[in-house]
Motif scaffolding. Structure first.
Motif, PDB file in Angstrom:
ATOM      1  N   ALA A 154       0.788   0.727  -6.822  1.00  0.00           N
ATOM      2  CA  ALA A 154       1.003   0.945  -5.390  1.00  0.00           C
ATOM      3  C   ALA A 154      -0.152   0.373  -4.572  1.00  0.00           C
ATOM      4  CB  ALA A 154       1.178   2.436  -5.105  1.00  0.00           C
ATOM      5  N   GLN A 204      -2.206  13.824  -6.495  1.00  0.00           N
ATOM      6  CA  GLN A 204      -1.654  12.570  -5.972  1.00  0.00           C
ATOM      7  C   GLN A 204      -2.121  12.345  -4.536  1.00  0.00           C
ATOM      8  OE1 GLN A 204       2.525  12.002  -6.737  1.00  0.00           O
ATOM      9  NE2 GLN A 204       2.791  10.660  -4.952  1.00  0.00           N
ATOM     10  N   THR A 205      -2.068  13.381  -3.728  1.00  0.00           N
ATOM     11  CA  THR A 205      -2.461  13.244  -2.322  1.00  0.00           C
ATOM     12  C   THR A 205      -3.962  13.003  -2.206  1.00  0.00           C
ATOM     13  OG1 THR A 205      -0.597  14.645  -1.738  1.00  0.00           O
ATOM     14  CG2 THR A 205      -2.292  14.319  -0.046  1.00  0.00           C
ATOM     15  N   PHE A 225      -4.662   9.272  -3.152  1.00  0.00           N
ATOM     16  CA  PHE A 225      -4.387   8.313  -2.075  1.00  0.00           C
ATOM     17  C   PHE A 225      -5.360   8.493  -0.916  1.00  0.00           C
ATOM     18  CE2 PHE A 225      -0.177   7.650  -4.118  1.00  0.00           C
ATOM     19  CZ  PHE A 225      -0.305   6.274  -4.297  1.00  0.00           C
ATOM     20  N   VAL A 268       6.613   6.586  -4.903  1.00  0.00           N
ATOM     21  CA  VAL A 268       5.709   5.875  -4.000  1.00  0.00           C
ATOM     22  C   VAL A 268       6.427   4.616  -3.527  1.00  0.00           C
ATOM     23  CG1 VAL A 268       3.457   4.762  -3.694  1.00  0.00           C
ATOM     24  CG2 VAL A 268       3.674   6.674  -5.296  1.00  0.00           C
ATOM     25  N   SER A 328       3.707   8.087   0.002  1.00  0.00           N
ATOM     26  CA  SER A 328       3.580   8.873  -1.217  1.00  0.00           C
ATOM     27  C   SER A 328       4.488  10.088  -1.070  1.00  0.00           C
ATOM     28  CB  SER A 328       2.113   9.294  -1.367  1.00  0.00           C
ATOM     29  OG  SER A 328       1.949  10.221  -2.401  1.00  0.00           O
ATOM     30  N   TYR A 353      -0.529   4.732  -9.644  1.00  0.00           N
ATOM     31  CA  TYR A 353      -1.371   4.557  -8.455  1.00  0.00           C
ATOM     32  C   TYR A 353      -1.812   3.111  -8.298  1.00  0.00           C
ATOM     33  CZ  TYR A 353      -1.747   9.634  -8.766  1.00  0.00           C
ATOM     34  OH  TYR A 353      -1.461  10.965  -8.839  1.00  0.00           O
ATOM     35  N   ILE A 399       1.791   2.918   2.805  1.00  0.00           N
ATOM     36  CA  ILE A 399       2.056   3.530   1.511  1.00  0.00           C
ATOM     37  C   ILE A 399       2.683   4.873   1.832  1.00  0.00           C
ATOM     38  CG2 ILE A 399       1.091   4.587  -0.575  1.00  0.00           C
ATOM     39  CD1 ILE A 399      -1.195   2.561  -0.453  1.00  0.00           C
ATOM     40  N   THR A 450       2.015  11.037   3.281  1.00  0.00           N
ATOM     41  CA  THR A 450       2.512  11.849   2.175  1.00  0.00           C
ATOM     42  C   THR A 450       3.660  12.668   2.724  1.00  0.00           C
ATOM     43  OG1 THR A 450       0.439  11.949   0.939  1.00  0.00           O
ATOM     44  CG2 THR A 450       2.003  13.737   0.585  1.00  0.00           C
ATOM     45  N   ILE A 453      -1.323   5.560   5.269  1.00  0.00           N
ATOM     46  CA  ILE A 453      -0.794   6.312   4.134  1.00  0.00           C
ATOM     47  C   ILE A 453      -0.168   7.603   4.632  1.00  0.00           C
ATOM     48  CG2 ILE A 453      -1.289   7.398   1.917  1.00  0.00           C
ATOM     49  CD1 ILE A 453      -3.705   5.500   1.670  1.00  0.00           C
ATOM     50  N   ARG A 487       9.292  12.800  -7.066  1.00  0.00           N
ATOM     51  CA  ARG A 487       8.020  12.107  -6.885  1.00  0.00           C
ATOM     52  C   ARG A 487       8.257  10.598  -6.863  1.00  0.00           C
ATOM     53  NH1 ARG A 487       3.689  14.453  -7.353  1.00  0.00           N
ATOM     54  NH2 ARG A 487       4.538  16.020  -8.780  1.00  0.00           N
ATOM     55  N   PRO A 501       2.510   9.145 -10.525  1.00  0.00           N
ATOM     56  CA  PRO A 501       3.016   7.780 -10.306  1.00  0.00           C
ATOM     57  C   PRO A 501       1.984   6.767 -10.797  1.00  0.00           C
ATOM     58  CG  PRO A 501       2.054   8.599  -8.295  1.00  0.00           C
ATOM     59  CD  PRO A 501       1.975   9.728  -9.296  1.00  0.00           C
TER      60      PRO A 501
END
Length: 168
Positions: free
Chosen positions: A158, A63-64, A67, A131, A50, A155, A48, A81, A79, A129, A153
């Motif tokens: 994703a 957001q971070t 995730f 994903v 992000s 989430y 993923i 970022t 993941i 922004r 986004p």
């Protein structure tokens, strides 16, 4: 190209839009210790990615963190970022936020990721922004360009794409 706004103002995205079914473009970004990180470094795993404008803003922070929490329910998923924040700032932010399940990487040097994924904002030299979920075979299985860069986004979409890719 995706139509994206930043605080209601239209912006120009550099590069080509990535779509589901595309082979994921390679990129080179920097880890917090300044070592290079490429797509190939995580080959054979579901990823993923992000993308946030800056970790030091509210939505990017949330957001971070989201995730980071989701990572505990995602076995075998890496993941990342990506932002244009300096690696030192990312490291400081992760330490203060207690982020341990997400790797932050910086695209500040060349906008390699931003241009490869069509998500670099020309006017601001930030990333919009979005994903992306990439399967074990480097195929894009989810691509979201958030229409307004200051909004969250999807989430759930994703995470579901990552789970489905992990079960293949």
């Amino acid at each position: 190209m995706a139509n994206v706004t930043f605080k209601g103002n239209p912006v120009t995205l550099l590069g080509s839009e990535v779509k589901v079914g595309d082979k994921a473009p390679d990129f080179t970004v920097l880890a917090n210790d300044l070592s290079p990180v490429t797509l190939n470094d995580s080959k054979g795993t579901v990823r993923i990615i992000s993308v946030v404008p800056s970790l030091d803003t509210g939505v990017c922070d949330q957001q971070t963190r989201r995730f980071n929490e989701e990572a505990s329910n995602l076995t075998g998923v890496k993941i990342l970022t990506v932002s244009v924040d300096l690696p030192f700032a990312q490291k400081r932010w992760c330490g203060a936020a207690g982020i341990e399940n997400v790797q932050t990487v910086s695209d500040h040097r060349e906008l390699s990721f931003g241009k490869a994924y069509g998500i670099a904002i020309e006017e601001l030299r930030l990333l919009a922004r979005g994903v992306f979920v990439i399967d074990k075979n480097d195929q894009v299985v989810h691509a979201e360009y958030v229409p307004e860069a200051t909004e969250h986004p999807n989430y759930e979409a994703a995470v579901e794409a990552a789970k489905a890719a992990s079960n293949q």
